[in-house]
Design an enzyme around this catalytic site. Structure first.
Site, PDB file in Angstrom:
ATOM      1  CB  THR A 141      -0.941  -0.001   1.219  1.00 29.14           C
ATOM      2  OG1 THR A 141      -1.874  -1.077   1.090  1.00 29.14           O
ATOM      3  CG2 THR A 141      -1.718   1.303   1.334  1.00 29.14           C
ATOM      4  CB  THR A 179       0.017  -3.371   6.475  1.00 29.52           C
ATOM      5  OG1 THR A 179      -1.230  -3.232   5.782  1.00 29.52           O
ATOM      6  CG2 THR A 179       0.760  -2.043   6.470  1.00 29.52           C
TER       7      THR A 179
END
Length: 332
Positions: free
Chosen positions: A16, A94
């Site tokens: 991300t 993540t």
């Protein structure tokens, strides 16, 4: 650290933190390089930190593999063997940070810290957290206080040990926590402020000699054991994510006992916070009963970390007795 030249190597894997909008789909995809990420971080100049930047992968965190991480670990070892790098920063998605950090920590044998970071908000969103997290990770990697700490996770200005960190929310910038332990420190005013001693670590494991398959089986209400039986003959080891402190339905006991005769079976808790007990409950399917039937308690390791440790030990052809000893380190 102003005025002191320290060197940090940065490896970007995607995720991300490195995503921008794909015109074809309208969704975000990994596209930014490590240089792009660092260019978006204000304030790193003037800290006396020399950055060595490596574009390693551009993939979502969910698509990282053992091979990717093994290759990354080898590259990091080569860099740290040179002796002129003070710390490492890894940026990634993540989704898998808690697993990649523990995987790398099991194999990390240098004093220089390895800091893993990422972002919960991609760069196209208002208030992306990637630049702040990368800034804090570089500051942490350069700080001499973290020498010997192994692999750490830094997000939201918090420093977490690899053995304790968990992703605890799907979207919050404060998603990462260390249940039952808390962060070992924080970043404030451009320096590390430790709140507890550096984490105990198992120590670097030897290189793999084979590629075992380790399964993860989560026990749930009404489980009749059919899916558990499907693992028979399909894995070299199994981690059972059990209820509470290490309990399973009584109807699973015989299947687990048979499986534990053939391959190592590790007993973890699906809770992800607190230890598996060893000598409290005594009913069929309790932790005491299962351990007596050959299951290995995971200590305070969550099921994902337990799977990674079991995979690493089986990759070395470690004997069953030694596997139990290694897991006992995490019961202290």
């Amino acid at each position: 650290m102003a005025g002191v030249t320290r060197t940090v190597a940065v490896y970007s894997l995607g995720g991300t933190i490195a995503m921008t909008t794909d015109p074809a789909t309208g969704g975000v995809v990994p596209a930014l390089s490590a240089h792009d990420l660092l260019a978006a971080v204000p304030g790193l100049d003037g800290h006396g930190i020399d950055l060595r930047v490596h574009d390693f992968r551009r993939v979502p965190g969910a698509s990282l593999t053992f091979d990717d991480l093994t290759e990354l670990g080898t590259e990091i070892d080569k860099v740290l063997d040179g002796g002129d790098v003070d710390g490492i920063v890894i940026t990634q998605g993540t989704d898998t940070i808690e697993e990649t950090a523990f995987f790398l920590d099991l194999r990390h044998g240098h004093n220089q810290p390895v800091i893993v970071t990422g972002a919960m908000r991609n760069p196209t969103m208002a208030g992306p957290d990637g630049p702040a997290n990368l800034y804090a990770a570089v500051v942490a990697a350069a700080d001499p206080q973290l020498r010997g700490a192994g692999v750490l996770v830094v997000l939201n200005d918090e420093i977490h040990a690899a053995r304790h960190v968990r992703k605890s929310h799907t979207t919050s910038p404060a998603a990462f926590a260390s249940p039952g332990a808390g962060p070992i420190g924080r970043i404030a005013e451009d320096r590390v402020r430790l709140a507890s001693p550096l984490p105990d670590r198992l120590g670097p494991l030897a290189p793999a000699v084979r590629d075992p398959r380790v399964g993860l089986y989560t026990v749930s209400l009404g489980d009749d054991g059919t899916l558990l039986e499907a693992w028979s003959g399909q894995c070299d080891g199994l981690v059972v994510a059990a209820f509470g402190v290490g309990h399973v339905p009584q109807r699973l006991v015989e299947s687990l006992e048979r499986l534990a005769v053939r391959v190592p079976v590790v007993l973890a808790s699906r809770i992800g916070n607190g230890p598996v007990l060893t000598r409290t409950y005594g009913f069929p399917g309790s932790e005491k009963d299962l351990i007596s039937r050959g299951l290995i308690p995971a200590g305070d390791l969550g099921p994902y970390q337990a799977r990674l440790l079991l995979q690493a030990l089986l990759a070395q052809d470690v004997a069953r007795e030694s596997i139990a000893e290694k897991f006992a380190v995490f019961a202290r």
